[in-house]
Design an enzyme around this catalytic site. Structure first.
Site, mmCIF file in Angstrom:
data_model
loop_
_atom_site.group_PDB
_atom_site.id
_atom_site.type_symbol
_atom_site.label_atom_id
_atom_site.label_comp_id
_atom_site.label_asym_id
_atom_site.label_seq_id
_atom_site.Cartn_x
_atom_site.Cartn_y
_atom_site.Cartn_z
ATOM 1 N N ARG A 103 9.952 38.316 25.157
ATOM 2 C CA ARG A 103 10.229 37.048 25.828
ATOM 3 C C ARG A 103 11.624 37.114 26.419
ATOM 4 O O ARG A 103 12.581 37.450 25.721
ATOM 5 C CB ARG A 103 10.142 35.947 24.775
ATOM 6 C CG ARG A 103 10.161 34.562 25.296
ATOM 7 C CD ARG A 103 9.917 33.585 24.174
ATOM 8 N NE ARG A 103 11.089 33.398 23.338
ATOM 9 C CZ ARG A 103 11.330 32.316 22.619
ATOM 10 N NH1 ARG A 103 10.444 31.334 22.601
ATOM 11 N NH2 ARG A 103 12.409 32.204 21.875
ATOM 12 N N THR A 107 14.535 32.641 30.492
ATOM 13 C CA THR A 107 13.429 31.893 31.119
ATOM 14 C C THR A 107 12.342 31.515 30.115
ATOM 15 O O THR A 107 11.482 30.685 30.414
ATOM 16 C CB THR A 107 12.765 32.735 32.215
ATOM 17 O OG1 THR A 107 12.193 33.905 31.594
ATOM 18 C CG2 THR A 107 13.771 33.169 33.275
ATOM 19 N N ASP A 203 14.854 34.882 14.333
ATOM 20 C CA ASP A 203 14.163 35.863 15.169
ATOM 21 C C ASP A 203 13.406 36.835 14.260
ATOM 22 O O ASP A 203 14.012 37.632 13.547
ATOM 23 C CB ASP A 203 15.167 36.615 16.044
ATOM 24 C CG ASP A 203 14.458 37.515 17.048
ATOM 25 O OD1 ASP A 203 14.630 37.296 18.260
ATOM 26 O OD2 ASP A 203 13.712 38.427 16.620
ATOM 27 N N ASP A 206 14.130 40.614 14.711
ATOM 28 C CA ASP A 206 15.444 41.010 14.198
ATOM 29 C C ASP A 206 15.452 41.022 12.675
ATOM 30 O O ASP A 206 16.064 41.896 12.045
ATOM 31 C CB ASP A 206 16.521 40.048 14.696
ATOM 32 C CG ASP A 206 16.785 40.189 16.190
ATOM 33 O OD1 ASP A 206 16.201 41.102 16.818
ATOM 34 O OD2 ASP A 206 17.558 39.369 16.729
#
Ligand SMILES: O=P(O)(O)OC[C@H]1O[C@H](OP(=O)(O)OP(=O)(O)O)[C@H](O)[C@@H]1O
Ligand SMILES: O=c1cc[nH]c(=O)[nH]1
Ligand SMILES: [Mg+2]
Length: 212
Positions: A103, A107, A203, A206
């Protein structure tokens, strides 16, 4: 579209530790692996089987085996890889295809950087693995890849989902003739201004693999 939030104390217990900012990567990986197996138990409730006869040491009896063609499991790289082993442990005869998607954080649009799927998915049941369903853009693109190749129905297994992502998928596939299901451990409150799930777990990629 059908959404199933798996309501089970073991799922809630493991998810709580997964969310905890102090949980390190090895523990996070183990919990993601364990959670997907619990979610997969519910997600595969409609997996197709065929009737067989099996000989016990005493007598022949009726049973079932997974139907052919085998289901296809599709982890969405990178974070979805953390769910693959937990899924194939439950569905050892499944085949595995791969989608690499990221992603764009400015945006929030998903970009595809790798595709390794069977050309013909006619009649195949597919299970997509991705821990996070946020805006829904990534999962919608993945489902379209599978439907374009003839997949019969798609079940997504996500550790967490945002209401915005569920609504986006519902709208995107409304009126379609092929079923879509989302199975998740929790439906969280909302997305924040950066498109992250709140309260979420941060995340997922991560936390599984480190910041790269
Ligand atoms: O619903 P969306 O708004 O599309 O966001 C969800 C996607 O974001 C994360 O992947 P990311 O892009 O961070 O890639 P990664 O797995 O390599 O970390 C997550 O694993 C989903 O694939
Ligand atoms: O909360 C989120 C949203 C998208 N991707 C993640 O890894 N976490
Ligand atoms: Mg990520």
């Amino acid at each position: 579209m059908e959404t199933l939030v798996v309501d089970h104390p073991l799922v809630a217990h493991k998810l709580t530790t997964l969310r905890d900012v102090r949980t390190d990567s090895p523990t996070f990986r183990r919990l993601a692996d364990e959670l997907v197996t619990l979610l997969a138990y519910e997600a595969t409730r409609d997996v197709r089987v065929t009737d067989v006869t099996v000989d016990t040491p005493l007598t022949p009896t009726h049973g079932v085996r997974l139907a052919r063609p085998a289901p296809l499991v599709v982890p969405i790289l990178r974070a979805g890889l953390g769910m693959l082993d937990g899924m194939t442990r439950l569905l050892p005869t499944a085949e595995v295809g791969f989608l690499g998607m990221i992603r764009d954080e400015s945006t929030l649009k998903a970009q595809t950087y790798a595709t390794r799927l069977p050309e013909d998915l006619s009649g195949r049941q597919c299970y997509v693995l991705d821990p996070m369903l946020a805006t829904g853009g990534t999962l919608a693109a993945a489902i379209n890849f599978l439907f374009d190749r003839g997949a019969r129905d798609v079940t997504a297994i996500c550790l967490l989902a945002a209401p915005e992502g569920i609504a986006y998928l519902d709208e995107a596939f409304r009126g379609g003739d092929r079923p879509i299901r989302v199975v998740t451990a929790a439906l969280d409150e909302r997305l924040n201004e950066n498109g992250y799930i709140v309260p979420g777990l941060g995340d997922a990629g991560d936390r599984l693999y480190g910041v790269v």
